[in-house]
Write a protein that holds these residues in place. Sequence first.
Motif, PDB file in Angstrom:
ATOM      1  N   GLY A   1      10.660  -5.584 -43.361  1.00 29.00           N
ATOM      2  CA  GLY A   1      11.477  -6.766 -43.622  1.00 29.00           C
ATOM      3  C   GLY A   1      12.717  -6.504 -44.449  1.00 29.00           C
ATOM      4  N   SER A   2      12.755  -5.399 -45.199  1.00 29.31           N
ATOM      5  CA  SER A   2      13.933  -5.068 -46.007  1.00 29.31           C
ATOM      6  C   SER A   2      14.847  -4.069 -45.316  1.00 29.31           C
ATOM      7  N   TRP A   3      14.530  -3.687 -44.071  1.00 29.70           N
ATOM      8  CA  TRP A   3      15.368  -2.745 -43.334  1.00 29.70           C
ATOM      9  C   TRP A   3      16.612  -3.456 -42.816  1.00 29.70           C
ATOM     10  N   HIS A   4      17.513  -2.705 -42.219  1.00 27.02           N
ATOM     11  CA  HIS A   4      18.819  -3.241 -41.825  1.00 27.02           C
ATOM     12  C   HIS A   4      18.692  -4.256 -40.684  1.00 27.02           C
ATOM     13  N   ASP A   5      19.727  -5.096 -40.535  1.00 24.46           N
ATOM     14  CA  ASP A   5      19.791  -6.030 -39.418  1.00 24.46           C
ATOM     15  C   ASP A   5      19.893  -5.247 -38.106  1.00 24.46           C
ATOM     16  N   PRO A   6      19.298  -5.750 -37.024  1.00 26.94           N
ATOM     17  CA  PRO A   6      18.641  -7.056 -36.866  1.00 26.94           C
ATOM     18  C   PRO A   6      17.125  -7.008 -37.049  1.00 26.94           C
ATOM     19  N   ILE A   7      16.594  -5.970 -37.712  1.00 25.19           N
ATOM     20  CA  ILE A   7      15.146  -5.780 -37.762  1.00 25.19           C
ATOM     21  C   ILE A   7      14.418  -6.983 -38.359  1.00 25.19           C
ATOM     22  N   PRO A   8      14.825  -7.520 -39.535  1.00 30.32           N
ATOM     23  CA  PRO A   8      14.079  -8.665 -40.076  1.00 30.32           C
ATOM     24  C   PRO A   8      14.070  -9.874 -39.143  1.00 30.32           C
ATOM     25  N   SER A   9      15.215 -10.161 -38.488  1.00 25.20           N
ATOM     26  CA  SER A   9      15.257 -11.329 -37.602  1.00 25.20           C
ATOM     27  C   SER A   9      14.450 -11.098 -36.328  1.00 25.20           C
ATOM     28  N   ILE A  10      14.393  -9.864 -35.865  1.00 20.15           N
ATOM     29  CA  ILE A  10      13.569  -9.549 -34.693  1.00 20.15           C
ATOM     30  C   ILE A  10      12.101  -9.793 -35.010  1.00 20.15           C
ATOM     31  N   ILE A  11      11.662  -9.334 -36.168  1.00 18.78           N
ATOM     32  CA  ILE A  11      10.263  -9.554 -36.571  1.00 18.78           C
ATOM     33  C   ILE A  11       9.988 -11.045 -36.732  1.00 18.78           C
TER      34      ILE A  11
ATOM     35  N   THR B   1       0.187   4.750 -36.919  1.00 14.20           N
ATOM     36  CA  THR B   1      -0.114   3.601 -36.066  1.00 14.20           C
ATOM     37  C   THR B   1       1.195   3.017 -35.550  1.00 14.20           C
ATOM     38  N   THR B   2       1.123   2.210 -34.491  1.00 17.27           N
ATOM     39  CA  THR B   2       2.331   1.644 -33.890  1.00 17.27           C
ATOM     40  C   THR B   2       2.172   0.146 -33.659  1.00 17.27           C
ATOM     41  N   TRP B   3       3.319  -0.540 -33.653  1.00 14.01           N
ATOM     42  CA  TRP B   3       3.378  -1.960 -33.307  1.00 14.01           C
ATOM     43  C   TRP B   3       4.414  -2.147 -32.204  1.00 14.01           C
ATOM     44  N   ARG B   4       4.182  -3.106 -31.312  1.00 10.81           N
ATOM     45  CA  ARG B   4       5.148  -3.417 -30.253  1.00 10.81           C
ATOM     46  C   ARG B   4       5.248  -4.924 -30.084  1.00 10.81           C
ATOM     47  N   ILE B   5       6.489  -5.386 -29.896  1.00 10.08           N
ATOM     48  CA  ILE B   5       6.730  -6.809 -29.692  1.00 10.08           C
ATOM     49  C   ILE B   5       7.823  -6.997 -28.654  1.00 10.08           C
ATOM     50  N   VAL B   6       7.811  -8.147 -27.998  1.00 13.11           N
ATOM     51  CA  VAL B   6       8.896  -8.587 -27.122  1.00 13.11           C
ATOM     52  C   VAL B   6       9.279  -9.990 -27.578  1.00 13.11           C
ATOM     53  N   VAL B   7      10.571 -10.194 -27.875  1.00 16.70           N
ATOM     54  CA  VAL B   7      11.028 -11.478 -28.412  1.00 16.70           C
ATOM     55  C   VAL B   7      12.235 -11.964 -27.611  1.00 16.70           C
ATOM     56  N   PRO B   8      12.561 -13.269 -27.719  1.00 18.22           N
ATOM     57  CA  PRO B   8      13.759 -13.788 -27.034  1.00 18.22           C
ATOM     58  C   PRO B   8      15.026 -13.119 -27.545  1.00 18.22           C
ATOM     59  N   ALA B   9      16.089 -13.222 -26.766  1.00 19.86           N
ATOM     60  CA  ALA B   9      17.367 -12.619 -27.143  1.00 19.86           C
ATOM     61  C   ALA B   9      17.880 -13.244 -28.443  1.00 19.86           C
ATOM     62  N   PRO B  10      18.400 -12.429 -29.366  1.00 16.95           N
ATOM     63  CA  PRO B  10      18.948 -12.976 -30.622  1.00 16.95           C
ATOM     64  C   PRO B  10      20.290 -13.648 -30.378  1.00 16.95           C
ATOM     65  N   GLU B  11      20.736 -14.431 -31.362  1.00 14.48           N
ATOM     66  CA  GLU B  11      22.016 -15.125 -31.230  1.00 14.48           C
ATOM     67  C   GLU B  11      23.185 -14.146 -31.267  1.00 14.48           C
ATOM     68  N   ARG B  12      23.072 -13.112 -32.080  1.00 11.77           N
ATOM     69  CA  ARG B  12      24.163 -12.138 -32.203  1.00 11.77           C
ATOM     70  C   ARG B  12      23.762 -10.821 -31.541  1.00 11.77           C
ATOM     71  N   PRO B  13      24.661 -10.231 -30.761  1.00 15.78           N
ATOM     72  CA  PRO B  13      24.348  -8.938 -30.135  1.00 15.78           C
ATOM     73  C   PRO B  13      24.246  -7.831 -31.179  1.00 15.78           C
ATOM     74  N   PHE B  14      23.605  -6.744 -30.810  1.00 20.24           N
ATOM     75  CA  PHE B  14      23.437  -5.612 -31.712  1.00 20.24           C
ATOM     76  C   PHE B  14      23.419  -4.328 -30.891  1.00 20.24           C
ATOM     77  N   ALA B  15      23.601  -3.229 -31.549  1.00 20.27           N
ATOM     78  CA  ALA B  15      23.557  -1.930 -30.878  1.00 20.27           C
ATOM     79  C   ALA B  15      22.111  -1.455 -30.814  1.00 20.27           C
ATOM     80  N   PRO B  16      21.649  -1.037 -29.648  1.00 19.41           N
ATOM     81  CA  PRO B  16      20.299  -0.468 -29.573  1.00 19.41           C
ATOM     82  C   PRO B  16      20.178   0.700 -30.557  1.00 19.41           C
TER      83      PRO B  16
END
Length: 240
Positions: free
Chosen positions: A80-90, A18-33
């Motif tokens: 939620g325990s995966w690497h940044d920025p995954i928890p903050s994105i969720i 199964t899959t999940w998709r979300i669109v969220v506002p830009a985070p405070e700190r940049p990250f590598a796609p």
Amino acid sequence: MRGALFPAHPGPSYAGFTTWRIVVPAPERPFAPHETWGRGALWGTQPLKDGRIYAYGAAVAPAGARAADDEKAELMRRFGSWHDPIPSIIAAAEPGTVLRNDVHQLTDPLPSFHRGRVVLLGDSAHAMAPSLGQGGNQAVEDAIVLAHHVTPEGDLGAGLAAYTADRLPRTSAVVRKAAQAARLMCLTSGPAVALRDALMSVTSRLGPTLVLRTFDGIADWQPPQHTYAARTKEAHRSPR
């Protein structure tokens, strides 16, 4: 419509995840796609042009399963325990905006992409796993080839037959490649996952050229020689 045209065909089957998709506002700190693979799961986080973030997750799960509370909570439990920025994105996602969809694919190709005066294209003709990002691309290719073969002055039946002859072998091959990549993501046993990750690591260290070879026969597609754009240009060319 597909079932009405080809009632004897078994139709799409569940791909096992199964899959999940979300669109969220830009985070405070940049990250590598990135796209990160785990045991029977993956997560991808990509910036959009307007600054927002598109993210997607996938995981092995029974068909039709849904979270007991809400899908945002399910994402946090799984990722939620995966690497940044995954928890903050969720965490930035609104609970009601998380899309969840089981993945189905047409691993058994249709006998044809047309019947009579009715023609199929895109997912209706060759639904595939999203593991290669080719669902939309193949639909665009379908439209280009269909416009090439079906013209106002041509024979409709012959044009649709030519469209099927061009597109059925190619899309069937892409569906198979996408299914193979999806099976790699769905691995859950420790030894199999370790072997997969080791092979992916070695491949990435050998250089991007080797990784891109996965798309040999896909990304190098060329449209028909006489496209509708070329015909339009010729029609509007001023006489000497």
